[in-house]
Design an enzyme around this catalytic site. Sequence first.
Site, PDB file in Angstrom:
ATOM      1  CD  GLU A   1      12.277-100.361  15.057  1.00  0.00           C
ATOM      2  OE1 GLU A   1      12.272 -99.449  15.900  1.00  0.00           O
ATOM      3  OE2 GLU A   1      12.892-101.428  15.230  1.00  0.00           O
TER       4      GLU A   1
ATOM      5  CE  LYS B   1      16.262-101.925  15.217  1.00  0.00           C
ATOM      6  NZ  LYS B   1      15.343-102.243  16.246  1.00  0.00           N
TER       7      LYS B   1
ATOM      8  CE  LYS C   1      17.063-107.863  23.232  1.00  0.00           C
ATOM      9  NZ  LYS C   1      16.605-107.249  21.960  1.00  0.00           N
TER      10      LYS C   1
ATOM     11  CD1 TRP D   1      25.841-100.738  28.867  1.00  0.00           C
ATOM     12  CD2 TRP D   1      24.609 -99.409  30.170  1.00  0.00           C
ATOM     13  NE1 TRP D   1      25.307 -99.742  28.082  1.00  0.00           N
ATOM     14  CE2 TRP D   1      24.554 -98.914  28.840  1.00  0.00           C
ATOM     15  CE3 TRP D   1      23.899 -98.727  31.162  1.00  0.00           C
ATOM     16  CZ2 TRP D   1      23.823 -97.789  28.479  1.00  0.00           C
ATOM     17  CZ3 TRP D   1      23.174 -97.605  30.805  1.00  0.00           C
ATOM     18  CH2 TRP D   1      23.153 -97.144  29.479  1.00  0.00           C
TER      19      TRP D   1
ATOM     20  NE  ARG E   1      21.284-108.310  31.654  1.00  0.00           N
ATOM     21  CZ  ARG E   1      20.043-108.239  32.113  1.00  0.00           C
ATOM     22  NH1 ARG E   1      19.152-109.096  31.696  1.00  0.00           N
ATOM     23  NH2 ARG E   1      19.702-107.314  32.994  1.00  0.00           N
TER      24      ARG E   1
ATOM     25  CD  GLU F   1      19.139-100.280  17.629  1.00  0.00           C
ATOM     26  OE1 GLU F   1      19.303-100.232  18.848  1.00  0.00           O
ATOM     27  OE2 GLU F   1      18.114-100.759  17.110  1.00  0.00           O
TER      28      GLU F   1
ATOM     29  CB  CYS G   1      24.476-104.426  35.356  1.00  0.00           C
ATOM     30  SG  CYS G   1      25.126-102.762  35.411  1.00  0.00           S
TER      31      CYS G   1
ATOM     32  CG  ASN H   1      20.848-104.876  36.819  1.00  0.00           C
ATOM     33  OD1 ASN H   1      20.887-103.712  36.411  1.00  0.00           O
ATOM     34  ND2 ASN H   1      20.194-105.830  36.188  1.00  0.00           N
ATOM     35  N   GLY H   2      21.226-101.851  38.649  1.00  0.00           N
ATOM     36  CA  GLY H   2      20.256-100.820  39.022  1.00  0.00           C
ATOM     37  C   GLY H   2      20.946 -99.522  39.371  1.00  0.00           C
TER      38      GLY H   2
ATOM     39  CG  HIS I   1       8.312 -76.828   7.433  1.00  0.00           C
ATOM     40  ND1 HIS I   1       7.736 -75.647   7.027  1.00  0.00           N
ATOM     41  CD2 HIS I   1       7.478 -77.812   7.015  1.00  0.00           C
ATOM     42  CE1 HIS I   1       6.582 -75.901   6.415  1.00  0.00           C
ATOM     43  NE2 HIS I   1       6.406 -77.217   6.394  1.00  0.00           N
TER      44      HIS I   1
HETATM   45  C1  F6R Z   1      16.242-100.877  19.694  1.00  0.00           C
HETATM   46  C2  F6R Z   1      15.834-101.472  20.945  1.00  0.00           C
HETATM   47  C3  F6R Z   1      15.459-100.571  22.061  1.00  0.00           C
HETATM   48  C4  F6R Z   1      14.304-101.183  22.886  1.00  0.00           C
HETATM   49  C5  F6R Z   1      14.025-100.318  24.128  1.00  0.00           C
HETATM   50  C6  F6R Z   1      12.868-100.857  24.933  1.00  0.00           C
HETATM   51  O1  F6R Z   1      16.539-101.843  18.742  1.00  0.00           O
HETATM   52  O2  F6R Z   1      15.823-102.660  21.088  1.00  0.00           O
HETATM   53  O3  F6R Z   1      15.131 -99.302  21.605  1.00  0.00           O
HETATM   54  O4  F6R Z   1      13.176-101.276  22.080  1.00  0.00           O
HETATM   55  O5  F6R Z   1      15.170-100.261  24.922  1.00  0.00           O
HETATM   56  O6  F6R Z   1      13.147-102.137  25.401  1.00  0.00           O
HETATM   57  P1  F6R Z   1      11.993-103.102  25.867  1.00  0.00           P
HETATM   58  O7  F6R Z   1      11.186-103.434  24.654  1.00  0.00           O
HETATM   59  O8  F6R Z   1      12.687-104.280  26.449  1.00  0.00           O
HETATM   60  O9  F6R Z   1      11.167-102.353  26.866  1.00  0.00           O
END
Ligand code: F6R
Length: 601
Positions: free
Chosen positions: A476, A480, A596, A73, A27, A483, A2, A97-98, A499
Amino acid sequence: MCGIIGYIGKDKCIPKIIHGLEALEYRGYDSAGISYILNNKVKTIKSEGKIANLKKLVTFDENAYLGIGHTRWATHGKANKTNAHPHTVGKFTIVHNGIIENYSEIKEKLIKEGYKFKSETDTEVACALFDYLHKNEKDILKVLKKATSILRGSYAFGIICSDDPNSLYTIRNTSPLIIATDKTGNFIASDVPAILKFTNKYILLDDLEIAKLEKDNITIYDKNLQKVKKTINTFSQSFESATKNGYEHFMLKEIYEQDEVYNNTINYYFDGTIESLENSFKYLNEFEKFDIVACGSAYHTGLVGKYLLENYANIPVNVEVASEYRYKKCFYDTKTLVILVSQSGETADTLAALRKAKEDGIKTLAIVNVVGSSIAREADYVIYIKAGCEIAVATTKAYLAQVAIFSLITTYSSYKNKQIKNDELKSLLEEIKSLANKIKETINNYKTYFSIADKIYKNKQIFFIGRGIDYAISMEASLKLKEISYINSVAYQAGELKHGTISLIEKNTPVIAIATDKNLIEKTISNIKEVKARGANVILVSNTDFKDKFYDEFIKTINVHPILESIITIIPLQLLAYQVAKNNECNIDKPRNLAKSVTVE
Ligand code: F6R
């Protein structure tokens, strides 16, 4: 997650609020809304989906000078117009937000008091609570103070009360919130980009502080309603750093910035000498083991960090996902340093893990991008990565900078723990200093990665395999890809596939194999041959040339010291994920359902 923006001042508020909402779009959100005071009455407009929908409904030049806006969100209840913020109950209109954890019990009590609810949200309950408390207490500051003793959970609120149409109130607990001021008036926002077009000066609100904003005045109170003086911060990056600057997507722009981000991050702690590392990191010597705690990609940097620190510095490292760590039994002691890794510095689970360690008397170190964020402020030690504003939801440059920090502290600890010979240290220090050129060279080789992406983008699932640090990178790379492209992708330790998971491999299933660790390459090759024998389309990512062609496609990475290798290896995989998503016409910068900054648990 949010986004909140609010404005009170001499200018018409609607254009400013809509601009702020658009700046917060990155975000992640699924509905949006705005409330403003017009002729002493609150008017609210909300819509499902994008801000473009909301823009069609608002009249930009209404004579309104106080307003609040929100991108939602969804947490409690579907993403629809009814659940969208702002919510109004009685005299109060709020954005939030929260998550209010005890909203069900508060709701039950309020229903008994005669309140009726239209939405499924916890926010409407908080709004009703403010209204209920206000019936017996006309001082709004006291209402908010009282509410904080009842509400449990995380919140940042923007609040308007129709009894006081010339003030904008705000209060926060755990969820981020800033206050800003320009020559026309005052703002509240959940993030700096929302106000950057108007001002780069801002104040960080601490937990349970309450602020009252008027047209030409800001008053901030602590939890006992005593006035407090706050420091005014200056956001030093330009507005351009939060724009695409000619790139098709923020993600691509951020991948291209990585050589510069690497240099900015490294140069802040290191001038080429071991003495500079000693100055920057000597406090690490007080500890014998590390717990690295983070979420998502930041957790993946922790996996890389574990591998580096254990193998090259002889330090035992435990890496945990923050949402698990915060509730588990921890076996830390005063010789343990808990390292929290976070781009935003606001991730609710990571923040909770930090608070848990602190409560238990354990020292904490934050590796964070956003200056002044909650995690950075609360940790005992902070290492800032210098990634600048990261807008794309999928992190790239912050990930790379976090890994670079783990490479730096591994180099330092390996020297301190006598795990590296002098000659090797000397050449490693030189390589660290000049690595940006190799990062740039790797990015510039994008055509190779894009051409492979063009061949695999239609597949329904893609596997990643690797051993040791290459497994950490696979995790990772796989995140990437999935997502942003919505292609199912899983990363496996190369030896583990047989396995069970190998039954999913059929003719032409892409398997991206990462093999950069010289000690494990032979073993990984055997596993590659196992999947190749079952028809997999193998894409090999390696820093080594091979005589046999046991793969279908090859991405050759530049050979660097193993402590630095993962910084290079992730780049082709970021670009591959980008191109796969682009070919699939996905919303690369704002993938569906994602946020984000994840400020709820
Ligand atoms: C994936 C991504 C998320 C963040 C995760 C932690 O591309 O960006 O998996 O890494 O939400 O976010 P931060 O780093 O802000 O704690």
